[in-house]
Design a protein around this motif. Structure first.
Motif, PDB file in Angstrom:
ATOM      1  N   ALA A  77       0.850  -1.191   0.000  1.00 47.06           N
ATOM      2  CA  ALA A  77       0.000   0.000   0.000  1.00 47.06           C
ATOM      3  C   ALA A  77       0.885   1.240   0.000  1.00 47.06           C
ATOM      4  O   ALA A  77       2.036   1.166   0.412  1.00 47.06           O
ATOM      5  CB  ALA A  77      -0.914  -0.021   1.225  1.00 47.06           C
ATOM      6  N   PRO A  78       0.352   2.343  -0.458  1.00 47.08           N
ATOM      7  CA  PRO A  78      -0.985   2.525  -1.007  1.00 47.08           C
ATOM      8  C   PRO A  78      -1.076   2.000  -2.434  1.00 47.08           C
ATOM      9  O   PRO A  78      -0.067   1.763  -3.090  1.00 47.08           O
ATOM     10  CB  PRO A  78      -1.158   4.049  -1.010  1.00 47.08           C
ATOM     11  N   VAL A  79      -2.315   1.854  -2.880  1.00 42.71           N
ATOM     12  CA  VAL A  79      -2.586   1.552  -4.279  1.00 42.71           C
ATOM     13  C   VAL A  79      -3.320   2.783  -4.808  1.00 42.71           C
ATOM     14  O   VAL A  79      -4.347   3.175  -4.272  1.00 42.71           O
ATOM     15  CB  VAL A  79      -3.456   0.292  -4.439  1.00 42.71           C
ATOM     16  N   VAL A  80      -2.747   3.401  -5.815  1.00 42.42           N
ATOM     17  CA  VAL A  80      -3.324   4.620  -6.387  1.00 42.42           C
ATOM     18  C   VAL A  80      -3.785   4.299  -7.799  1.00 42.42           C
ATOM     19  O   VAL A  80      -3.018   3.764  -8.593  1.00 42.42           O
ATOM     20  CB  VAL A  80      -2.290   5.765  -6.425  1.00 42.42           C
ATOM     21  N   ILE A  81      -5.056   4.616  -8.079  1.00 45.32           N
ATOM     22  CA  ILE A  81      -5.544   4.463  -9.440  1.00 45.32           C
ATOM     23  C   ILE A  81      -6.053   5.817  -9.922  1.00 45.32           C
ATOM     24  O   ILE A  81      -6.667   6.562  -9.174  1.00 45.32           O
ATOM     25  CB  ILE A  81      -6.583   3.339  -9.595  1.00 45.32           C
ATOM     26  N   VAL A  82      -5.729   6.116 -11.174  1.00 49.52           N
ATOM     27  CA  VAL A  82      -5.987   7.430 -11.761  1.00 49.52           C
ATOM     28  C   VAL A  82      -6.599   7.242 -13.141  1.00 49.52           C
ATOM     29  O   VAL A  82      -6.088   6.458 -13.937  1.00 49.52           O
ATOM     30  CB  VAL A  82      -4.661   8.224 -11.898  1.00 49.52           C
ATOM     31  N   LYS A  83      -7.685   7.982 -13.419  1.00 48.64           N
ATOM     32  CA  LYS A  83      -8.260   7.915 -14.766  1.00 48.64           C
ATOM     33  C   LYS A  83      -7.218   8.390 -15.765  1.00 48.64           C
ATOM     34  O   LYS A  83      -6.512   9.371 -15.531  1.00 48.64           O
ATOM     35  CB  LYS A  83      -9.526   8.748 -14.850  1.00 48.64           C
ATOM     36  N   ASN A  84      -7.131   7.678 -16.864  1.00 44.74           N
ATOM     37  CA  ASN A  84      -6.094   7.944 -17.857  1.00 44.74           C
ATOM     38  C   ASN A  84      -6.067   9.385 -18.342  1.00 44.74           C
ATOM     39  O   ASN A  84      -4.997   9.928 -18.613  1.00 44.74           O
ATOM     40  CB  ASN A  84      -6.235   6.989 -19.036  1.00 44.74           C
ATOM     41  N   HIS A  85      -7.220  10.049 -18.444  1.00 37.80           N
ATOM     42  CA  HIS A  85      -7.242  11.430 -18.943  1.00 37.80           C
ATOM     43  C   HIS A  85      -6.541  12.406 -17.994  1.00 37.80           C
ATOM     44  O   HIS A  85      -6.227  13.519 -18.387  1.00 37.80           O
ATOM     45  CB  HIS A  85      -8.678  11.897 -19.227  1.00 37.80           C
ATOM     46  N   ARG A  86      -6.257  11.997 -16.767  1.00 35.68           N
ATOM     47  CA  ARG A  86      -5.591  12.861 -15.790  1.00 35.68           C
ATOM     48  C   ARG A  86      -4.079  12.885 -15.949  1.00 35.68           C
ATOM     49  O   ARG A  86      -3.401  13.695 -15.330  1.00 35.68           O
ATOM     50  CB  ARG A  86      -5.892  12.385 -14.367  1.00 35.68           C
ATOM     51  N   LEU A  87      -3.529  12.007 -16.756  1.00 33.76           N
ATOM     52  CA  LEU A  87      -2.083  11.916 -16.860  1.00 33.76           C
ATOM     53  C   LEU A  87      -1.533  13.105 -17.625  1.00 33.76           C
ATOM     54  O   LEU A  87      -1.848  13.314 -18.793  1.00 33.76           O
ATOM     55  CB  LEU A  87      -1.663  10.612 -17.531  1.00 33.76           C
ATOM     56  N   GLY A  88      -0.705  13.906 -16.953  1.00 31.77           N
ATOM     57  CA  GLY A  88      -0.122  15.084 -17.570  1.00 31.77           C
ATOM     58  C   GLY A  88       1.057  14.746 -18.463  1.00 31.77           C
ATOM     59  O   GLY A  88       1.466  15.541 -19.280  1.00 31.77           O
ATOM     60  N   GLN A  89       1.621  13.591 -18.286  1.00 32.93           N
ATOM     61  CA  GLN A  89       2.743  13.129 -19.107  1.00 32.93           C
ATOM     62  C   GLN A  89       2.692  11.618 -19.100  1.00 32.93           C
ATOM     63  O   GLN A  89       2.010  11.027 -18.280  1.00 32.93           O
ATOM     64  CB  GLN A  89       4.073  13.636 -18.538  1.00 32.93           C
ATOM     65  N   ALA A  90       3.371  11.023 -20.022  1.00 34.66           N
ATOM     66  CA  ALA A  90       3.362   9.565 -20.089  1.00 34.66           C
ATOM     67  C   ALA A  90       4.141   8.997 -18.909  1.00 34.66           C
ATOM     68  O   ALA A  90       5.282   9.371 -18.667  1.00 34.66           O
ATOM     69  CB  ALA A  90       3.980   9.099 -21.403  1.00 34.66           C
ATOM     70  N   PHE A 103       1.616   1.140  -7.075  1.00 36.89           N
ATOM     71  CA  PHE A 103       1.666   0.784  -5.656  1.00 36.89           C
ATOM     72  C   PHE A 103       2.792   1.559  -4.998  1.00 36.89           C
ATOM     73  O   PHE A 103       3.815   1.841  -5.627  1.00 36.89           O
ATOM     74  CB  PHE A 103       1.939  -0.714  -5.463  1.00 36.89           C
ATOM     75  N   GLY A 104       2.612   1.862  -3.731  1.00 43.75           N
ATOM     76  CA  GLY A 104       3.658   2.544  -2.977  1.00 43.75           C
ATOM     77  C   GLY A 104       3.706   4.035  -3.249  1.00 43.75           C
ATOM     78  O   GLY A 104       2.917   4.574  -4.019  1.00 43.75           O
ATOM     79  N   PHE A 105       4.644   4.712  -2.598  1.00 50.00           N
ATOM     80  CA  PHE A 105       4.808   6.150  -2.756  1.00 50.00           C
ATOM     81  C   PHE A 105       5.610   6.430  -4.019  1.00 50.00           C
ATOM     82  O   PHE A 105       6.730   5.963  -4.164  1.00 50.00           O
ATOM     83  CB  PHE A 105       5.522   6.747  -1.536  1.00 50.00           C
ATOM     84  N   ARG A 106       5.032   7.181  -4.952  1.00 46.72           N
ATOM     85  CA  ARG A 106       5.692   7.531  -6.207  1.00 46.72           C
ATOM     86  C   ARG A 106       5.513   9.030  -6.444  1.00 46.72           C
ATOM     87  O   ARG A 106       4.522   9.455  -7.044  1.00 46.72           O
ATOM     88  CB  ARG A 106       5.090   6.750  -7.373  1.00 46.72           C
TER      89      ARG A 106
END
Length: 119
Positions: A77-90, A103-106
């Motif tokens: 943990a944590p597990v972070v999920i983000v809608k693809n349209h939110r990605l500011g960069q690849a 997963f984890g702190f990134r």
């Protein structure tokens, strides 16, 4: 605990959010992830992995813990999920439907989804 205390939550209702943080208590990486997200102005929906009263009623996975460990194969943990349209960069992370997750702190991934990085 009786069944009357079980919170029935539709998986779709959780997945309606752009950013979801599955976290647990006493988790330094979870706390750091949420702290950096708040600092960067990222709104997120938090789901407690340890709350067994949450039931994802329309999924084969009953609890959030089962969802992240079985569907996403999370090992921490944590597990972070983000809608693809939110990605500011690849970013190179795993994909689950219309979501990218890690997963984890990134901090690098968190900065990629910050509002000031949105097109």
């Amino acid at each position: 605990m009786t069944d009357a205390h079980i919170a029935q939550t539709k998986h779709d209702a959780i997945m309606d959010h752009d950013v979801i943080v599955f976290s647990k208590d006493r988790c330094p990486q979870c706390d750091q992830t949420k702290r950096v997200m708040r600092k960067n102005g990222i709104d997120f929906h938090e789901v407690d992995l340890q709350d067994e009263s949450i039931r994802l009623t329309d999924q084969e996975y009953e609890t959030p813990y089962e969802f992240v460990t079985q569907a996403l194969k999370a090992k921490g943990a944590p597990v972070v999920i983000v809608k693809n349209h939110r990605l500011g960069q690849a970013i190179k992370a795993s994909v689950y439907g219309e979501f990218t997750f890690w997963f984890g702190f990134r901090s690098d991934f968190i900065k990629a989804i910050a509002p000031d990085n949105q097109g």
